[in-house]
Scaffold this active site. Structure first.
Site, PDB file in Angstrom:
ATOM      1  N   GLY A  26       7.062   7.524   1.654  1.00  0.00           N
ATOM      2  CA  GLY A  26       6.316   7.797   0.618  1.00  0.00           C
ATOM      3  C   GLY A  26       5.173   8.621   0.736  1.00  0.00           C
ATOM      4  O   GLY A  26       4.710   8.883   2.027  1.00  0.00           O
ATOM      5  N   HIS A  27       4.697   9.331  -0.346  1.00  0.00           N
ATOM      6  CA  HIS A  27       3.473  10.166  -0.199  1.00  0.00           C
ATOM      7  C   HIS A  27       2.181   9.879   0.259  1.00  0.00           C
ATOM      8  O   HIS A  27       1.705   8.495   0.204  1.00  0.00           O
ATOM      9  CB  HIS A  27       3.041  10.996  -1.502  1.00  0.00           C
ATOM     10  CG  HIS A  27       2.807  10.072  -2.694  1.00  0.00           C
ATOM     11  ND1 HIS A  27       2.233  10.490  -3.621  1.00  0.00           N
ATOM     12  CD2 HIS A  27       3.125   8.696  -2.866  1.00  0.00           C
ATOM     13  CE1 HIS A  27       1.899   9.429  -4.456  1.00  0.00           C
ATOM     14  NE2 HIS A  27       2.459   8.420  -4.063  1.00  0.00           N
TER      15      HIS A  27
END
Lengths: 337, 337, 337
Positions: free
Chosen positions: A235-236
């Site tokens: 994820g970011h």
């Protein structure tokens, strides 16, 4: 290839007949009499007596064997990995740029690159020397890729991402797609621009169809030597340390921090903003909702100490009888109930 | 950019020195003295005292701060999202159709489209105005795409699928591949033709390598404003409502019905033919084998009320001692046992 | 199409008015008065009275119905699948090789192949007759593909993999990418060459963005008639039998052995070197850490007998009250505690 030659190429001690001709490698249960196998895990030692293999790669202190030759060497599993290469030639990709590659005039491609058919390379991209970029790979503008970059067909590197030396992307790996970031506006979701690059250090490998998202702010970072298996989600804004393994279908939510030498087994999930300490291990399918201490071995959901989890799941199968016993006891001790 | 200018662009109330020069945005723990950050979640409020940021975006009722400027505005997280855009310029794609794009003569592409290298667009496709279709995107025959369609490299839209306005597909997103439908014939499986389209309403975003399958009959439908994260599976014939979030690696089996404003966190699975009511939330890795009421918050597998689940998992870690205590009690109350 | 014609095409017994005009197929709850539907599962039988459908496909022994026509036929679900095909025409791909396909001179493509735009086919590839290879598919060197091979856009077949007849790959399916194999060298990981092909037997279908890895040694093998859903991971050296279903997001670690006619429901994980016996079923999200007997139905993590698991999860929700009761009992029986 004669067994004696394999021994000499590996630097292993040969015990037995070095003249036997070896034609390939195999697992210990499937090996034929012209193949070589290995025993890295002591629990497979008993199979040494039943294998049909001509020879076995073992650790130096492995007990003497009757009838089957041994090659003795430290880290025999690694030696076995080398042995595979003696019998298999992977495809070679010679330098050259295919006529159909679309490379922006401002891109700088290093020496001896192999660029395959239908590769697209955007503006201001920099690629190091000795790159192999197979068909249909797309490199967006401003990406910087190190030496010996190797991209399999259909890999993607998005805008402004930075990859170190010796990075390998398997087919369909996506580096730097937009993170899943939205701000609420009433019941609607407004997209948050994902301004930060994904950054992969040296020797990172990302396998097929895995996704390492870019960050909304800052960057998403994968440390040197870490390996990311098929269909993994990073994820970011997450940070992964060095020499860490993320096995197939692992999911890291946004802003996760995973340390060095961590192993997350298949399908493990880590919640946003959690920290997983150096050297920690999570067994398959664990769900990690809070920080994990360095060196911990955790299991289950929510993830707990592995030994405690093993005891709890053993008791779990007895829950129905526990419920019944408890009812009986209540009636016994309180007959009026 | 001066802090005062940021305040004015956002329409926020500035408390503190507006002359300070801001060079970018960052999270509250990582921010440097020339950056702006935010506090949207009150639990991070204590960090306001230790952050090095020059300024913090906060809600209007945030307590007064000494030493650090604040920009006060309702929905400060959304304002922060806007602030990122002030400091980052995403790549621009100007109108034009690349010479290598293969577009069927019967396709109708709207005005000002950007169509990248090696894009393939099939027969009878209709694309709205202001589309951006990046390299290697493939649009199969008969697909209809709205205005401002944005497809990243390697996205696919299959035959006869229909997408509304402002739909975004990240890299490798697959819209309308065949559902997993087979009928038994003895021990063999006979493929069921997947005749129904996948239909995405306005403002849907589908992220990298996610799959929204077409339907065997009827259609697969995603409501307006819903967002689908990386590696999500939406099974054939499923219906997803409006403004719903399906986080990374969520899986919906066939004919699932998910309502409006639902949040399914990472790796959640929903069984076929289940209904998840409007506004429901499932925490990460939950497995949903039966209907979920509107507004419910569920966890675990099989998914149950979140508070009940929290109590049960707390007790789960004590199962081994419960088992031991129960045995002791049985011996105490029935010494002859 | 008149109902009587559908009956005759299917070979079904018509009970009711055959003259009614049918325009399509639908599920029993959504069907309109000009559509035909089906009841394969007896639990939906009550809906036969409320459906608006003109006719229902049912098993031969289905009770007589007033008001709604029935088509009676064994395996009526399969007959329904055939009925869908009567009303839907999938895109046809006529023989021909697109001018932009890059096909190595040494590749042998069978008769009547359709090869789409930007397909890349490497050296020494062999493709059978009547193949359909859609745009952007990449076939690496030395791969051998059978008759009626069908590859959707962006599918990949890696070097030396072998596929039988009637194999279908949906979009983004990756056959034969490198397995996740590394040997330790201190704290670093050394890549093990993945020398073995992935081998798919006849009638295997692999759906969107699924990954079947190649093997380090030996091969990865999928048996005839098995179907692999979206986003599934098949680890290196795994063996899957015949007519097995791996539903969406299933993960098989390395060297897993899955038998014939197995069904692994969505998000199931199987640990490395485990054997899952013929005909076994694992319900959704199960985690399988050890061998599963033939015919077993398992659930949970670690996977256990499904009926036992159902009893245990029922008791799980009562854990908090069990803990409380146990404390009360301990105080009652031992007041000095």
């Amino acid at each position: 290839m004669k067994l004696s030659e394999i021994a000499s190429r590996l630097g292993a001690e040969l015990v037995g007949d070095g003249d036997v001709e070896i034609t390939g490698v195999a697992g210990i249960e499937h090996a034929r009499p012209d193949q070589i196998t290995f025993i890295a895990n002591p629990k497979y030692a008993p199979l040494a007596k039943s294998t049909k293999a001509a020879a076995i790669l073992v650790e130096p202190d492995f007990p003497a064997l009757e009838g089957t030759a041994t090659l003795r060497i430290k880290n025999c599993y690694r030696a076995f990995a080398q042995t595979i290469s003696l019998f298999y030639t992977a495809p070679k990709y010679t330098p050259g740029i295919h006529a159909t590659a679309v490379i922006d005039a401002s891109a700088a491609i290093g020496d001896r690159a192999h660029v395959g058919a239908y590769v697209v390379i955007g503006a201001d991209v920099v690629v190091g020397d000795d790159a192999v970029i197979l068909p249909h790979t797309v490199i967006y503008q401003g990406a910087r890729l190190g030496h010996r970059f190797f991209a399999h067909a259909h890999a993607v590197v998005r805008e402004f991402c930075r990859l170190g030396d010796d990075v390998t992307l398997q087919n369909g790996a996506i580096i730097g797609a937009d993170g899943f970031g939205y701000a609420r506006d009433g019941s609607a979701w407004v997209k948050i621009v994902q301004s930060g690059a994904a950054v992969l250090a040296d020797r990172v490998e990302v396998q097929a169809n895995a996704c390492v998202d870019r960050a909304s702010i800052g960057e998403t970072s994968i440390g040197a030597g870490s390996k990311i298996d098929n269909l993994v989600q990073v994820g970011h804004g997450s940070t992964v340390g060095e020499n860490t393994l993320l096995c197939a279908q692992v999911g890291l939510a946004g802003s996760t921090e995973v340390g060095d030498r961590v192993i997350l087994a298949g399908q493990v999930g880590v919640a946003g903003h959690c920290k997983v300490g150096d050297g920690a291990v999570a067994t398959a399918q664990s769900g990690i909702p809070s920080d994990v201490a360095p060196g911990a071995v955790v299991s289950g959901y929510p993830a707990m100490d592995n030994r405690q989890w093993l005891r709890s799941v053993a008791a779990f199968t007895r829950l129905p009888e526990m419920l019944r016993d408890l009812r009986t006891l209540r009636r016994t001790t309180n007959p009026n109930e």
